[in-house]
Design a protein around this motif. Sequence first.
Motif, short mmCIF file in Angstrom:
data_model
loop_
_atom_site.label_atom_id
_atom_site.label_comp_id
_atom_site.label_asym_id
_atom_site.label_seq_id
_atom_site.Cartn_x
_atom_site.Cartn_y
_atom_site.Cartn_z
N LEU A 94 0.75 -1.29 0.09
CA LEU A 94 0.01 0.13 -0.01
C LEU A 94 0.84 1.21 -0.04
O LEU A 94 0.66 2.29 -0.79
CB LEU A 94 -0.92 0.04 1.18
CG LEU A 94 -2.15 -0.93 1.05
CD1 LEU A 94 -2.81 -1.17 2.60
CD2 LEU A 94 -2.90 -0.48 0.35
N LEU A 97 2.54 1.68 -3.47
CA LEU A 97 1.64 2.07 -4.39
C LEU A 97 1.33 3.36 -4.28
O LEU A 97 1.05 4.21 -5.13
CB LEU A 97 0.65 1.18 -4.55
CG LEU A 97 0.58 -0.26 -4.97
CD1 LEU A 97 -0.35 -1.12 -4.72
CD2 LEU A 97 0.82 -0.22 -6.80
N ASP A 98 1.12 4.09 -3.11
CA ASP A 98 1.00 5.30 -2.78
C ASP A 98 2.20 6.19 -3.28
O ASP A 98 1.91 7.32 -3.93
CB ASP A 98 0.55 5.62 -1.46
CG ASP A 98 0.33 6.71 -0.90
OD1 ASP A 98 -0.81 7.53 -1.57
OD2 ASP A 98 1.09 7.62 -0.21
N PRO A 101 2.39 4.98 -7.94
CA PRO A 101 1.40 4.35 -8.41
C PRO A 101 1.70 3.76 -9.96
O PRO A 101 0.64 2.80 -10.09
CB PRO A 101 0.26 5.51 -8.40
CG PRO A 101 0.92 6.71 -8.49
CD PRO A 101 2.28 6.55 -7.64
N PRO A 109 -1.94 -5.58 -16.02
CA PRO A 109 -2.18 -5.29 -14.70
C PRO A 109 -0.82 -5.06 -14.10
O PRO A 109 -0.05 -5.96 -14.28
CB PRO A 109 -2.97 -6.21 -13.99
CG PRO A 109 -3.67 -6.96 -15.45
CD PRO A 109 -2.75 -6.96 -16.26
N ASP A 110 -0.95 -4.17 -13.11
CA ASP A 110 0.45 -3.90 -12.04
C ASP A 110 0.52 -5.31 -11.07
O ASP A 110 -0.59 -5.52 -10.29
CB ASP A 110 0.09 -2.83 -11.27
CG ASP A 110 1.38 -2.62 -10.51
OD1 ASP A 110 2.17 -3.30 -9.85
OD2 ASP A 110 1.69 -1.20 -10.27
N ARG A 112 2.06 -5.60 -8.47
CA ARG A 112 1.79 -5.24 -7.10
C ARG A 112 0.41 -5.25 -6.64
O ARG A 112 0.20 -5.63 -5.37
CB ARG A 112 2.39 -3.84 -6.87
CG ARG A 112 3.94 -3.72 -7.18
CD ARG A 112 4.27 -2.40 -6.90
NE ARG A 112 3.88 -1.45 -7.80
CZ ARG A 112 3.74 -0.01 -7.92
NH1 ARG A 112 4.61 0.52 -7.16
NH2 ARG A 112 3.42 0.63 -8.67
N ARG A 113 -0.49 -4.93 -7.63
CA ARG A 113 -2.17 -4.68 -7.15
C ARG A 113 -2.63 -6.34 -7.10
O ARG A 113 -3.56 -6.70 -5.98
CB ARG A 113 -2.94 -4.03 -8.24
CG ARG A 113 -2.48 -2.58 -8.09
CD ARG A 113 -3.36 -1.79 -8.87
NE ARG A 113 -2.66 -0.21 -8.94
CZ ARG A 113 -2.97 0.56 -7.76
NH1 ARG A 113 -3.81 0.25 -6.84
NH2 ARG A 113 -2.55 1.74 -7.90
N ARG A 114 -2.12 -7.32 -7.78
CA ARG A 114 -2.51 -8.47 -7.59
C ARG A 114 -1.88 -9.01 -6.38
O ARG A 114 -2.67 -9.75 -5.47
CB ARG A 114 -1.93 -9.65 -8.68
CG ARG A 114 -2.59 -9.13 -10.07
CD ARG A 114 -2.47 -10.45 -11.03
NE ARG A 114 -1.21 -10.62 -11.29
CZ ARG A 114 -0.47 -10.19 -12.51
NH1 ARG A 114 -1.34 -9.38 -13.22
NH2 ARG A 114 0.85 -10.06 -12.56
N LEU A 116 -1.32 -7.42 -3.76
CA LEU A 116 -1.76 -6.70 -2.53
C LEU A 116 -3.30 -7.31 -2.14
O LEU A 116 -3.65 -7.63 -1.21
CB LEU A 116 -2.26 -5.20 -3.00
CG LEU A 116 -2.97 -4.57 -1.98
CD1 LEU A 116 -2.44 -4.65 -0.53
CD2 LEU A 116 -3.07 -2.72 -2.44
N ALA A 117 -3.96 -7.65 -3.19
CA ALA A 117 -5.37 -8.19 -3.26
C ALA A 117 -5.27 -9.79 -2.55
O ALA A 117 -5.86 -10.31 -1.73
CB ALA A 117 -6.05 -8.40 -4.72
#
Length: 267
Positions: A94, A97-98, A101, A109-110, A112-114, A116-117
């Motif tokens: 988080l 990514l902040d 981004p 898709p990034d 990092r977001r996968r 994170l989920a």
Amino acid sequence: MTGLRVVPAGRPGRERLYVCQRDGRNLAWYDREAARVNLLGEDRRDEVLRALEPFLTGPVTVGPPPVPTAAELARLALHPDDDLAPNRPGEALLVDLDRAPGPARRLRPDPRRRALAAEQAVGAALDALAGGGWHTLHSIPLPGGDRLHHLAVGPAGILCVRSLPARGQRVLVADPMVTVGRREPHPLLHRLRADADRASHALTAEVHAVLAVVDAARCDVLAPPREVRVLRDTDLDALGRPGGVLKPADVEALHALARDRHTWLRL
């Protein structure tokens, strides 16, 4: 001959002798200052003591670490910067990514977001065990830039849990390699066992490794991995069922130790 190795470590005034198997797994620590041999398990107690015999300089106490006193538990009043308990699942991601981004539009898709989920899904499942006497910490920073995804402390013991994102893909586990979809196999179980071992060092207690596979279309484990439990995220509630390993006072004491950032700085 016991087949065990005795390895010195620590800094001046805080020396320890670690008793290890040939594969490097730790079985016990001898704290010279406290004159205590801390065992991860009782099954090889005699072998451990024989290996340490040349190094013992007097009477020692043998067994698990003692429950902290009320004064030691007072460390719960930590400075906010040193208390890891408020960390959210995926806290490090988080923050990353902040800060960065990435582009608004991406061809793919990034990753990092996968990731994170996946950490958020596993974190939510572990947090749901709180009613059964469990405490869970997330995104624990380690020296060198590494981190533990999740650490759960409860009646069944201490669990080092790593999240593996695999949305809609097949996961193949062939110890130590883990393959997700068409990606190259990766020795992830080596990394997970190392994470659990580092946590054992920090807490002076046995820590079990768990790989949590998130949203996989299929998960095939060719043979039960050594010292790692592989579960799908939908089955994590099973972790809360066994009990009787740690007493409530031990759970509270270990959680108090684990939530202190300084506990992990000495690794």
